[in-house]
Design an enzyme around this catalytic site. Structure first.
Site, PDB file in Angstrom:
ATOM      1  N   TYR A 127       9.507 -11.809 -10.505  1.00 39.45           N
ATOM      2  CA  TYR A 127       8.340 -12.380 -11.156  1.00 39.45           C
ATOM      3  C   TYR A 127       8.160 -11.704 -12.514  1.00 39.45           C
ATOM      4  CZ  TYR A 127       3.790 -14.176 -12.205  1.00 39.45           C
ATOM      5  OH  TYR A 127       2.766 -14.840 -12.827  1.00 39.45           O
ATOM      6  N   GLN A 189       0.647 -18.408  -6.720  1.00 39.79           N
ATOM      7  CA  GLN A 189       1.364 -19.598  -6.242  1.00 39.79           C
ATOM      8  C   GLN A 189       2.870 -19.461  -6.451  1.00 39.79           C
ATOM      9  OE1 GLN A 189      -1.068 -19.441  -8.450  1.00 39.79           O
ATOM     10  NE2 GLN A 189      -0.663 -20.665 -10.281  1.00 39.79           N
ATOM     11  N   ASN A 212      -0.697  -9.812 -12.364  1.00 39.68           N
ATOM     12  CA  ASN A 212      -2.136  -9.553 -12.275  1.00 39.68           C
ATOM     13  C   ASN A 212      -2.528  -9.331 -10.811  1.00 39.68           C
ATOM     14  OD1 ASN A 212      -2.295 -12.055 -11.015  1.00 39.68           O
ATOM     15  ND2 ASN A 212      -2.958 -13.130 -12.861  1.00 39.68           N
ATOM     16  N   SER A 236      -1.722   1.440 -13.677  1.00 38.78           N
ATOM     17  CA  SER A 236      -0.637   2.228 -14.257  1.00 38.78           C
ATOM     18  C   SER A 236      -1.192   3.512 -14.862  1.00 38.78           C
ATOM     19  CB  SER A 236      -0.012   1.337 -15.334  1.00 38.78           C
ATOM     20  OG  SER A 236       0.981   1.990 -16.029  1.00 38.78           O
ATOM     21  N   GLN A 258       0.014   4.370 -23.237  1.00 41.44           N
ATOM     22  CA  GLN A 258      -0.324   4.019 -21.855  1.00 41.44           C
ATOM     23  C   GLN A 258      -1.643   3.253 -21.802  1.00 41.44           C
ATOM     24  OE1 GLN A 258       1.384   4.285 -19.025  1.00 41.44           O
ATOM     25  NE2 GLN A 258      -0.306   3.252 -18.002  1.00 41.44           N
ATOM     26  N   HIS A 326       4.085   8.062 -14.655  1.00 49.40           N
ATOM     27  CA  HIS A 326       4.830   8.683 -15.758  1.00 49.40           C
ATOM     28  C   HIS A 326       4.312  10.096 -15.961  1.00 49.40           C
ATOM     29  CE1 HIS A 326       4.427   4.328 -16.814  1.00 49.40           C
ATOM     30  NE2 HIS A 326       5.732   4.437 -16.968  1.00 49.40           N
ATOM     31  N   ASP A 359      10.282   3.074 -21.251  1.00 49.21           N
ATOM     32  CA  ASP A 359       9.749   1.726 -21.034  1.00 49.21           C
ATOM     33  C   ASP A 359      10.729   0.667 -21.502  1.00 49.21           C
ATOM     34  OD1 ASP A 359       7.402   2.587 -19.942  1.00 49.21           O
ATOM     35  OD2 ASP A 359       6.226   2.436 -21.792  1.00 49.21           O
ATOM     36  N   GLU A 413      16.533   8.681  29.474  1.00 57.15           N
ATOM     37  CA  GLU A 413      15.573   7.742  28.887  1.00 57.15           C
ATOM     38  C   GLU A 413      15.347   6.534  29.790  1.00 57.15           C
ATOM     39  OE1 GLU A 413      15.743   8.711  24.112  1.00 57.15           O
ATOM     40  OE2 GLU A 413      16.603   6.820  24.783  1.00 57.15           O
TER      41      GLU A 413
END
Lengths: 432, 432
Positions: A127, A189, A212, A236, A258, A326, A359, A413
């Site tokens: 994604y 979705q 998100n 983050s 950041q 980080h 990054d 066992e």
């Protein structure tokens, strides 16, 4: 005001509350996401289409990116950016290909050979957030290890812009990786579509990538249904440990890099010197003025703190308790100091290793455990795209060596058939 | 009747329904487990105590196993069993210590050094089922890699017998591993205690181990709260691929060893020969009679099937689609055949590699992905007890090499502060 609160020598019992992460949660998040998942599971592409209209203001006629769209993307990007993406790809490949080293076979006893083999997960879904900030760097960070692992089918979902297009940098990057199944779909979705499959989107076995709150919550739920995910998500963060050898302006710039991510980002500075802390605050005030994302950065500075700790051992304890995604060690002999790191996603040593380097382009992965998950989780790597299957081959003599061990333990066992499966091999005439 | 249904050359579109796994689910499972989790989160030890009375018929005064209990355990076990446990431990150590090989450092470009380091998860919790079948073998399979990884705190929870005692084989095994924090607690409440912490049980970062539906469902839920787990759970299974070189009696014994686990176990036999399939059925009928757990095995045989497939390639496709936890390749040249395995937990090659060998003593791990999760998950290994932290160190020149790459990409993603963090390092005078 772009100034971080300075906390001096806090007692240990106060650490957990001082190191709390910001929590943002949309109202009704769980219900909304479950509704979306259910709708896609039942309605497939049709449900996906109606969400596109609702959320992306985009009625998409053809959800799969065409050859023509890929071809046109190249012309829309400047040469410098294309060169940058290619360079980053090479570095990420260089670092990640090191993770492919096969494990040696072990002869556990004479006649007992055991080994593990890394085998690619056949179908993975990536994604990639789009819209205002098209994260083509994340496509590199996920696509490169997926390719190195040898995943046969790599599906990418990314939300289209209102006109139905995808940012050319994403298209260019996908083409570089020879990823051709790029699907215009975003949000929870899209996660649902990859988890359950639709008429146009195949069901995958593992889903990767940031997003998100709707996206990350959807990943959390589909994980419960047996689809693997890269890691849980959260806000983050960056922690910096600095002594007097550090440069306040560099540290301030790192903190701001950041902070511009989102209003729920958090930064922590740990230093032994009040003078240094104040110099960083002064640099923050100055530097923040020129940032286009100043308002976001200001918000996340409100979530953030500086700690004054004289004892470097206690400073490291606090950083390990925080478990940052980080961690920058801007101090003398950072190699020595780094051996004390027990919990972190990615560690940057010295004055010339800003978080930005990792990054984008130094080669390490930027998909890292946030929210303290670094206590138990690793960042994405080639390992994330394979499973390690164990194999064993025993000769008759090899099995004989452990037959008493197996039968004794199995009986203790209460598992008689386990013992019998060994015994029967010695109660019949020898076989090859 | 101990006979497996034989299905000849099923068409591919029928595979998914033919390969369905049995689903057992207690009524109200989700509600019950969530209630228990909530109660432990709020009530700690006191809540744990009231569940012990309710579920284990045991009012436990001291939940932590004492030194005396550890000492007494040794005298209660036969020498042969102790020797077996020690031998198994050595083999598991031999195989797993191979997984500790450090990854080489990479010089991505001149002046850019990147590496990953495996660092132990500091606090882990192991759940070991007790009661009628004390799974001390699972304690070896989890405890050995935890020790090799270097986990600082290893907590074990295991349900006590009604008299409040723990089976001496579990105590003996824990002592061998030098695991001294053994806690008498079982069920979902034990998982909750390790996830949230109580007055006597520390909160851990990752929870491992098998259990009944309540235990596995509790693990699933606490994973959503950010506590890592080894892997999702489901019914256990074995698939066998056999050609005419296989011995029907051996194969039948292997199938039964899987079937005795539980009524939701499943076995699949794939072979090209009807005669072989029928011979296995005959052997099943004969062998099942002498099993103490015959009734369980009979039930799980009902979930199970044989497939006749002439083409070995198609047979492997079916096995990969099934993604078995255990796969036995009882055929000629199993090494060659094994290269086609794409989805499996653990693979056993030849006539002398019964599943029991790997369950106990060959050295491989027996905590494996069930329920088709082998498509994306690996079994437990030393990797499961560490996270890999990435590190990078750049010289000024190293950063210079990638500065354009970083700034180009950061700007294209709309992240100006990311670019600035690199630029500032070249706009001030040189620093060391």
């Amino acid at each position: 005001m772009a100034i971080l609160q300075i906390i001096e020598n806090p007692e240990k019992h106060r650490w957990p509350s001082l190191l709390k992460r910001p929590v943002l949660q949309a109202e009704n998040l769980d219900n909304t996401v479950r509704e979306i998942l259910e709708a896609i599971k039942k309605g497939g592409d049709e449900a996906l289409n109606s969400y596109s209209v609702q959320f992306e203001q985009s009625a998409i006629s053809d959800r799969i990116v065409s050859k023509k769209e890929f071809e046109e993307a190249e012309g829309k990007l400047g040469e410098d950016l294309k060169k940058a993406i290619r360079q980053a790809k090479i570095n990420i490949e260089t670092f990640h290909s090191n993770q492919l080293a096969p494990e040696a076979e072990v002869e556990v006893m004479a006649g007992i050979r055991c080994w593990r083999k890394a085998v690619a997960i056949e179908r993975v879904g990536l994604y990639i957030p789009g819209g205002t900030a098209p994260l083509f760097s994340t496509l590199l960070m996920l696509g490169v290890p997926a390719r190195l692992a040898g995943c046969k089918e790599i599906i990418v979902c990314t939300p289209p812009q209102p006109d139905g297009s995808i940012h050319p940098a994403i298209l260019y990057t996908a083409a570089l990786l020879d990823i051709r199944r790029l699907i215009k779909a975003g949000g929870a979705q899209a996660i649902a579509a990859m988890a359950f499959g639709t008429e146009t989107i195949p069901k995958v076995y593992k889903i990767f990538g940031p997003g998100n709150q709707y996206v990350t919550h959807a990943k959390k739920i589909i994980q419960q249904e047996g689809i693997a995910i890269d890691m849980p998500a959260g806000p983050s963060e960056l922690a910096v440990y600095a002594d007097e050898s550090a440069i306040p302006e560099f540290v301030a710039a790192d903190l701001l890099s950041q902070c511009e991510h989102g209003t729920d980002s958090q930064v922590i500075l740990v230093t032994s010197s009040r003078g240094f802390a104040e110099a960083v605050n002064a640099a923050l005030e100055l530097q923040i003025e020129s940032l286009p994302r100043k308002s976001i950065a200001l918000k996340s500075l409100e979530n953030s703190k500086m700690f004054l700790l004289k004892d470097p051992g206690i400073a490291m304890d606090l950083l390990n308790e925080y478990s940052p995604e980080h961690l920058i060690l801007a101090c003398r002999n950072p190699e020595i100091y780094s051996t004390g790191v027990r919990n972190a996603g990615s560690v940057f040593l010295g004055n010339y290793a800003p978080e930005s380097a990792g990054d984008y382009a130094s080669g390490t992965n930027h998909t890292l455990p946030t929210n303290g998950f670094a206590r138990a989780y690793s960042g994405v790597s080639v390992d994330s795209f394979v499973k390690k299957i164990s194999f064993q081959q025993l000769t008759r003599n090899g099995l004989q060596c452990i037959s008493n061990t197996v039968t004794e333990m199995a009986r203790a066992e209460g598992l008689q058939a386990h013992a019998a499966a060994v015994e029967i091999r010695f109660s019949t005439p020898k076989t090859q």
